[in-house]
Motif scaffolding. Structure first.
Motif, PDB file in Angstrom:
ATOM      1  N   TYR A  28      19.959  -4.322 -87.015  1.00  0.00           N
ATOM      2  CA  TYR A  28      20.291  -5.730 -86.921  1.00  0.00           C
ATOM      3  C   TYR A  28      19.293  -6.669 -87.593  1.00  0.00           C
ATOM      4  O   TYR A  28      19.671  -7.726 -88.072  1.00  0.00           O
ATOM      5  CB  TYR A  28      20.445  -6.122 -85.440  1.00  0.00           C
ATOM      6  CG  TYR A  28      21.508  -5.344 -84.721  1.00  0.00           C
ATOM      7  CD1 TYR A  28      22.836  -5.415 -85.123  1.00  0.00           C
ATOM      8  CD2 TYR A  28      21.198  -4.529 -83.636  1.00  0.00           C
ATOM      9  CE1 TYR A  28      23.826  -4.701 -84.455  1.00  0.00           C
ATOM     10  CE2 TYR A  28      22.174  -3.820 -82.965  1.00  0.00           C
ATOM     11  CZ  TYR A  28      23.487  -3.897 -83.384  1.00  0.00           C
ATOM     12  OH  TYR A  28      24.456  -3.191 -82.726  1.00  0.00           O
ATOM     13  N   ARG A  29      18.022  -6.297 -87.601  1.00  0.00           N
ATOM     14  CA  ARG A  29      16.995  -7.158 -88.196  1.00  0.00           C
ATOM     15  C   ARG A  29      15.945  -6.297 -88.902  1.00  0.00           C
ATOM     16  O   ARG A  29      14.783  -6.215 -88.490  1.00  0.00           O
ATOM     17  CB  ARG A  29      16.338  -8.050 -87.138  1.00  0.00           C
ATOM     18  CG  ARG A  29      17.218  -9.159 -86.604  1.00  0.00           C
ATOM     19  CD  ARG A  29      17.669 -10.140 -87.694  1.00  0.00           C
ATOM     20  NE  ARG A  29      16.553 -10.753 -88.386  1.00  0.00           N
ATOM     21  CZ  ARG A  29      16.012 -11.907 -88.025  1.00  0.00           C
ATOM     22  NH1 ARG A  29      16.466 -12.553 -86.974  1.00  0.00           N
ATOM     23  NH2 ARG A  29      15.012 -12.419 -88.729  1.00  0.00           N
ATOM     24  N   GLU A  45      11.271 -14.255 -83.790  1.00  0.00           N
ATOM     25  CA  GLU A  45      12.583 -14.103 -83.170  1.00  0.00           C
ATOM     26  C   GLU A  45      12.437 -13.464 -81.794  1.00  0.00           C
ATOM     27  O   GLU A  45      11.518 -12.668 -81.548  1.00  0.00           O
ATOM     28  CB  GLU A  45      13.483 -13.234 -84.047  1.00  0.00           C
ATOM     29  CG  GLU A  45      14.950 -13.240 -83.642  1.00  0.00           C
ATOM     30  CD  GLU A  45      15.593 -14.602 -83.817  1.00  0.00           C
ATOM     31  OE1 GLU A  45      15.437 -15.433 -82.888  1.00  0.00           O
ATOM     32  OE2 GLU A  45      16.217 -14.840 -84.856  1.00  0.00           O
ATOM     33  N   SER A  46      13.335 -13.790 -80.890  1.00  0.00           N
ATOM     34  CA  SER A  46      13.305 -13.202 -79.556  1.00  0.00           C
ATOM     35  C   SER A  46      14.025 -11.856 -79.552  1.00  0.00           C
ATOM     36  O   SER A  46      14.831 -11.549 -80.436  1.00  0.00           O
ATOM     37  CB  SER A  46      13.973 -14.127 -78.543  1.00  0.00           C
ATOM     38  OG  SER A  46      15.376 -14.180 -78.775  1.00  0.00           O
ATOM     39  N   ILE A  47      13.735 -11.062 -78.545  1.00  0.00           N
ATOM     40  CA  ILE A  47      14.420  -9.779 -78.362  1.00  0.00           C
ATOM     41  C   ILE A  47      15.920  -9.993 -78.252  1.00  0.00           C
ATOM     42  O   ILE A  47      16.717  -9.264 -78.854  1.00  0.00           O
ATOM     43  CB  ILE A  47      13.876  -9.077 -77.098  1.00  0.00           C
ATOM     44  CG1 ILE A  47      12.424  -8.644 -77.307  1.00  0.00           C
ATOM     45  CG2 ILE A  47      14.735  -7.883 -76.706  1.00  0.00           C
ATOM     46  CD1 ILE A  47      11.737  -8.165 -76.046  1.00  0.00           C
ATOM     47  N   ASP A  48      16.319 -11.015 -77.494  1.00  0.00           N
ATOM     48  CA  ASP A  48      17.751 -11.263 -77.273  1.00  0.00           C
ATOM     49  C   ASP A  48      18.474 -11.595 -78.572  1.00  0.00           C
ATOM     50  O   ASP A  48      19.520 -11.005 -78.882  1.00  0.00           O
ATOM     51  CB  ASP A  48      17.917 -12.411 -76.272  1.00  0.00           C
ATOM     52  CG  ASP A  48      17.325 -12.080 -74.927  1.00  0.00           C
ATOM     53  OD1 ASP A  48      18.022 -11.475 -74.101  1.00  0.00           O
ATOM     54  OD2 ASP A  48      16.147 -12.408 -74.700  1.00  0.00           O
ATOM     55  N   LYS A  55      23.577  -8.814 -79.830  1.00  0.00           N
ATOM     56  CA  LYS A  55      24.495  -8.248 -80.825  1.00  0.00           C
ATOM     57  C   LYS A  55      25.118  -6.934 -80.368  1.00  0.00           C
ATOM     58  O   LYS A  55      26.135  -6.503 -80.906  1.00  0.00           O
ATOM     59  CB  LYS A  55      23.746  -8.017 -82.150  1.00  0.00           C
ATOM     60  CG  LYS A  55      23.199  -9.272 -82.810  1.00  0.00           C
ATOM     61  CD  LYS A  55      22.487  -8.932 -84.107  1.00  0.00           C
ATOM     62  CE  LYS A  55      22.072 -10.176 -84.884  1.00  0.00           C
ATOM     63  NZ  LYS A  55      21.034 -10.950 -84.184  1.00  0.00           N
ATOM     64  N   CYS A  56      24.526  -6.295 -79.365  1.00  0.00           N
ATOM     65  CA  CYS A  56      24.956  -4.946 -78.983  1.00  0.00           C
ATOM     66  C   CYS A  56      26.312  -4.866 -78.281  1.00  0.00           C
ATOM     67  O   CYS A  56      27.082  -3.943 -78.542  1.00  0.00           O
ATOM     68  CB  CYS A  56      23.889  -4.291 -78.121  1.00  0.00           C
ATOM     69  SG  CYS A  56      22.350  -3.934 -79.007  1.00  0.00           S
ATOM     70  N   PRO A  57      26.665  -5.796 -77.359  1.00  0.00           N
ATOM     71  CA  PRO A  57      27.944  -5.640 -76.672  1.00  0.00           C
ATOM     72  C   PRO A  57      29.164  -5.601 -77.592  1.00  0.00           C
ATOM     73  O   PRO A  57      30.170  -4.958 -77.264  1.00  0.00           O
ATOM     74  CB  PRO A  57      27.982  -6.870 -75.755  1.00  0.00           C
ATOM     75  CG  PRO A  57      26.553  -7.181 -75.495  1.00  0.00           C
ATOM     76  CD  PRO A  57      25.863  -6.900 -76.789  1.00  0.00           C
ATOM     77  N   SER A  58      29.099  -6.278 -78.716  1.00  0.00           N
ATOM     78  CA  SER A  58      30.244  -6.298 -79.634  1.00  0.00           C
ATOM     79  C   SER A  58      30.150  -5.213 -80.701  1.00  0.00           C
ATOM     80  O   SER A  58      30.962  -5.173 -81.625  1.00  0.00           O
ATOM     81  CB  SER A  58      30.341  -7.666 -80.317  1.00  0.00           C
ATOM     82  OG  SER A  58      29.160  -7.944 -81.055  1.00  0.00           O
ATOM     83  N   SER A  59      29.166  -4.324 -80.564  1.00  0.00           N
ATOM     84  CA  SER A  59      28.952  -3.275 -81.546  1.00  0.00           C
ATOM     85  C   SER A  59      29.168  -1.910 -80.919  1.00  0.00           C
ATOM     86  O   SER A  59      28.995  -1.715 -79.719  1.00  0.00           O
ATOM     87  CB  SER A  59      27.525  -3.369 -82.110  1.00  0.00           C
ATOM     88  OG  SER A  59      27.182  -2.212 -82.832  1.00  0.00           O
ATOM     89  N   TRP A  69      14.750   1.245 -79.723  1.00  0.00           N
ATOM     90  CA  TRP A  69      14.457  -0.125 -80.128  1.00  0.00           C
ATOM     91  C   TRP A  69      14.251  -0.223 -81.635  1.00  0.00           C
ATOM     92  O   TRP A  69      14.792  -1.127 -82.284  1.00  0.00           O
ATOM     93  CB  TRP A  69      13.228  -0.666 -79.405  1.00  0.00           C
ATOM     94  CG  TRP A  69      12.802  -1.989 -79.970  1.00  0.00           C
ATOM     95  CD1 TRP A  69      11.748  -2.243 -80.781  1.00  0.00           C
ATOM     96  CD2 TRP A  69      13.489  -3.245 -79.827  1.00  0.00           C
ATOM     97  NE1 TRP A  69      11.704  -3.569 -81.148  1.00  0.00           N
ATOM     98  CE2 TRP A  69      12.768  -4.210 -80.571  1.00  0.00           C
ATOM     99  CE3 TRP A  69      14.631  -3.642 -79.136  1.00  0.00           C
ATOM    100  CZ2 TRP A  69      13.162  -5.537 -80.631  1.00  0.00           C
ATOM    101  CZ3 TRP A  69      15.013  -4.973 -79.209  1.00  0.00           C
ATOM    102  CH2 TRP A  69      14.291  -5.900 -79.947  1.00  0.00           C
ATOM    103  N   LEU A  70      13.500   0.685 -82.206  1.00  0.00           N
ATOM    104  CA  LEU A  70      13.245   0.635 -83.646  1.00  0.00           C
ATOM    105  C   LEU A  70      14.522   0.859 -84.443  1.00  0.00           C
ATOM    106  O   LEU A  70      14.740   0.227 -85.484  1.00  0.00           O
ATOM    107  CB  LEU A  70      12.184   1.667 -84.020  1.00  0.00           C
ATOM    108  CG  LEU A  70      10.790   1.437 -83.404  1.00  0.00           C
ATOM    109  CD1 LEU A  70       9.845   2.565 -83.790  1.00  0.00           C
ATOM    110  CD2 LEU A  70      10.221   0.091 -83.817  1.00  0.00           C
TER     111      LEU A  70
END
Length: 502
Positions: A234-235, A273-276, A282-286, A227-228
Motif C-alpha cells: 500500500y505504501r 503517515e499514520s498506521i491507519d 485499506k485492508c477491509p476492502s482488499s 506489516w512490512l
C-alpha cells in the motif's frame, strides 16, 4: 481461558512520540504527556511506565516476550531512559527518530529491528501500543491482547492484523471508530468491516445505538513480516525510504539499553503517515490482508484533554479531582493541580486549574481541549513556556531556573551520583558556583578542585570547565550566570558522556 497459539516470540512495542500540547502547561514539547504522572491505576508511575508494564504483563508459558522496543524522539531519549531505569526488570532498545514522521514509519522501524534480531529463525509478533493512554483494568487488557496474539499466531498465511476495539460508552466525536461484522471467532475476534473517521455528534450517537462500532485506540498486533508486506503493498514509498535510513543506522550499546539511530538526513525523506491511513484502513476492502478485532472493555482513556484527566481521576464528594497543595471552598466538578505552590479556589464549578512554576492555566472543563489555542500563541510569540518547564531534566540530573534579569540568571542544579556535565565553555557568560549539598569535582581550565558544602568557585567567560559528582549522594549547587547573552545555546561541548559533543 485464552487459548494461545505457542511457539512464537512476541515483541512489546511502545510508540512514545507526541508534541506535548494537549495537556499544557504540565505537558511541554520537551516533556510530553506520556512522561507525566497523572490519575490512573498507579499514580506513582508515568503513563509511559504504565504502558511498558502493561505490555510486559502479557507474558505466559505460551507467550515468550522479547526485549521491549521503544520508538521515541532523539530529544526524549534520556527521559525514556530515566523512567525505564525505575522498571529494572525490563530491558529495552530505543529506536530514536531524529524528526517525527507519525506512526507508520515508527512501526516500520520496530518491524525491521525485530526481524533482524530474530535472525530469520522466527517471525516475531509485534504488540504495539501508544505510550500515553490509561487502562483501569489491567487483567482485561492482558486477556484481550493475548487473544489478539492467538488470532495472529493462528494465521499460517501471515495475512492478519489484529486490533483492539474499545467498547464505546459515549457518542465521542474525537475518536475514530471500527465497525465489526459477522460472528465471533474462536479467539473472541470479529472481522473488521470498515473504519470510520471522527464523526459528528449525530453520527456518533447512531454508532453507539448500532452496537457494532468501537473506538479505535491505535493498538495493534501483527507479525513483523506481515506489516512490512502490507506496507510494500500500500505504501512502498514509506517502506523504501525507511529501509534506506535503517541501513545507515548507528548503534550505541549499554548493559541495559541500546540506542539505535536511523540516518538523520535519510529519515527526513520518509513520508509522514499514520498506521491507519498508510495500511490499516485499506485492508477491509482488499483481499490481500485481513483485519480482525478483539473487544477491549477495560476503562480505556487516551487523556486527550484535561477533561479526560478529570474523568479518570479520583473525585471527592463534590466531584473535584485535586493534586498537590490545594484548598477548596464551595468548589464543584473541577480539576485543580498544584505543582509548586498552594492553590486555593472559592465558589467555582466545572473548571480546570493547572499551576506550574512558570505558568497557570484556567479553563472551563468542557472547553479544555481548546488549550491548543494557547500553545499556538506561545509558538507564535516564540515563548519558552511551550517547550520546557522551569525545571528541566537532563541526563546528568536537572536544573531549575529560579530567577533571571538583565545580564544575570540564577539556577539550582542537581547532579546524580557518579554523573557529570560535559566539558564545555561559554562565549558570552561567566559563572559562579556555590555548593549547597554533596561534593563537587570541578574542572576549571587546567585545574581540578574538590568543593564541599558552602564552598564556591568562579568560572571566567571563555574558560573550559566541567562539573562532576564523584559521591554517592546527589550534588546540588547554585549557579549564578552573568554576561551579555545567557541562552542555553551558548555552550561549546568538547567531551560528553551522552553523545552531545560536536
Amino acid at each position: 481461558m485464552v487459548q494461545v497459539i505457542p511457539a512464537t516470540e512476541v515483541i512489546p512495542v511502545i510508540l512514545c512520540g507526541g508534541s506535548g500540547t494537549r495537556l499544557w502547561p504540565l505537558s511541554r514539547s520537551g516533556f510530553p504527556k506520556q512522561f507525566l504522572v497523572l490519575s490512573g491505576d498507579d499514580s506513582a508511575k508515568s503513563l509511559f511506565q504504565q504502558a511498558v508494564e502493561r505490555l510486559n504483563a502479557i507474558g505466559s508459558p505460551e507467550i515468550q516476550l522479547g526485549r521491549t522496543v521503544v520508538v521515541t524522539n532523539e530529544e526524549h531519549r534520556f527521559l525514556v531512559l530515566d523512567q525505564l531505569r525505575e522498571i529494572p526488570k525490563v530491558k529495552a532498545t530505543l529506536l530514536l527518530e531524529p524528526v517525527g514522521r507519525n506512526t507508520a514509519p515508527a512501526l516500520t522501524l520496530a518491524a525491521m529491528y525485530a526481524g533482524e534480531q530474530s535472525g530469520g529463525e522466527v517471525d516475531p509478533i509485534l504488540v504495539m501500543t501508544p505510550a500515553d493512554q490509561t487502562i483501569q483494568n489491567g487483567q482485561a487488557f492482558s486477556k484481550a491482547l493475548q487473544e489478539c496474539i492467538s488470532v495472529v499466531a493462528a494465521d499460517t498465511a501471515k495475512k492478519t492484523v489484529a486490533i483492539l476495539g474499545i467498547t464505546a460508552t459515549a457518542p465521542e466525536t474525537g475518536y475514530g471508530y471500527i465497525k465489526r461484522s459477522g460472528s465471533q471467532g474462536v479467539h473472541g475476534e470479529y472481522t473488521v468491516e470498515q473504519f470510520a473517521e471522527k464523526p459528528d455528534v449525530q453520527t456518533a450517537k447512531s454508532y453507539l445505538e448500532n452496537g457494532n462500532y468501537f473506538w479505535n485506540g491505535g493498538m495493534f498486533v501483527v507479525r513483523a513480516s506481515t506489516w512490512l508486506a502490507a506496507l510494500k503493498e500500500y505504501r512502498a514509498d514509506i517502506l523504501d525510504t525507511a529501509k534506506t535510513a535503517w541501513v545507515a543506522r548507528t548503534i550505541d550499546q549499554s548493559a541495559d539499553t541500546d540506542f539505535v539511530r536511523p540516518d538523520k538526513e535519510l529519515f527526513k525523506v520518509i513520508p509522514s503517515e499514520s498506521i491507519d491511513y498508510a495500511v490499516i484502513e485499506k485492508c477491509p476492502s482488499s483481499s490481500q490482508f485481513a483485519i480482525k478485532m478483539v473487544e477491549l472493555n477495560a476503562g480505556w482513556n487516551d487523556l486527550g484533554a484535561w477533561d479526560a484527566v478529570w474523568q479518570v481521576g479520583k473525585k471527592d464528594e463534590y466531584g473535584n479531582v485535586t493534586s498537590g497543595d490545594t484548598l477548596l471552598s464551595n468548589t464543584k466538578n473541577s480539576l485543580v493541580h498544584a505543582s509548586s505552590r498552594l492553590v486555593g479556589t472559592v465558589g467555582i464549578d466545572n473548571l480546570v486549574i493547572i499551576e506550574t512554576a512558570d505558568a497557570v492555566l484556567v479553563a472551563d472543563r468542557t472547553n479544555s481541549q481548546d488549550v491548543k489555542s494557547i500553545v499556538i500563541q506561545l509558538e507564535q510569540q516564540k515563548r519558552e513556556e511551550k517547550n520546557l518547564h522551569r525545571k528541566v531534566a537532563r541526563p546528568w540530573g536537572w536544573y531549575d531556573s529560579v530567577d533571571e534579569g538583565e545580564r544575570f540568571k540564577v539556577k539550582r542544579i542537581q547532579v546524580k551520583p557518579g554523573a557529570s556535565l560535559s566539558l564545555q565553555m561559554h562565549h558570552h557568560r561567566a559563572e559562579h558556583w556555590i555548593v549547597v549539598k554533596g561534593t563537587a569535582e570541578i574542572t576549571n581550565g587546567d585545574k581540578v578542585i574538590m568543593l564541599t558544602e558552602n564552598q564556591s568557585t568562579y568560572i571566567p567567560q571563555g574558560q573550559t570547565h566541567r562539573l562532576a559528582n564523584p559521591g554517592k549522594t546527589p550534588l546540588e549547587i547554585i549557579e549564578v550566570q552573568s554576561g551579555s547573552y545567557l541562552g542555553e545555546d551558548d555552550i561549546v561541548r568538547f567531551e560528553d558522556n551522552y553523545g552531545r559533543s560536536k
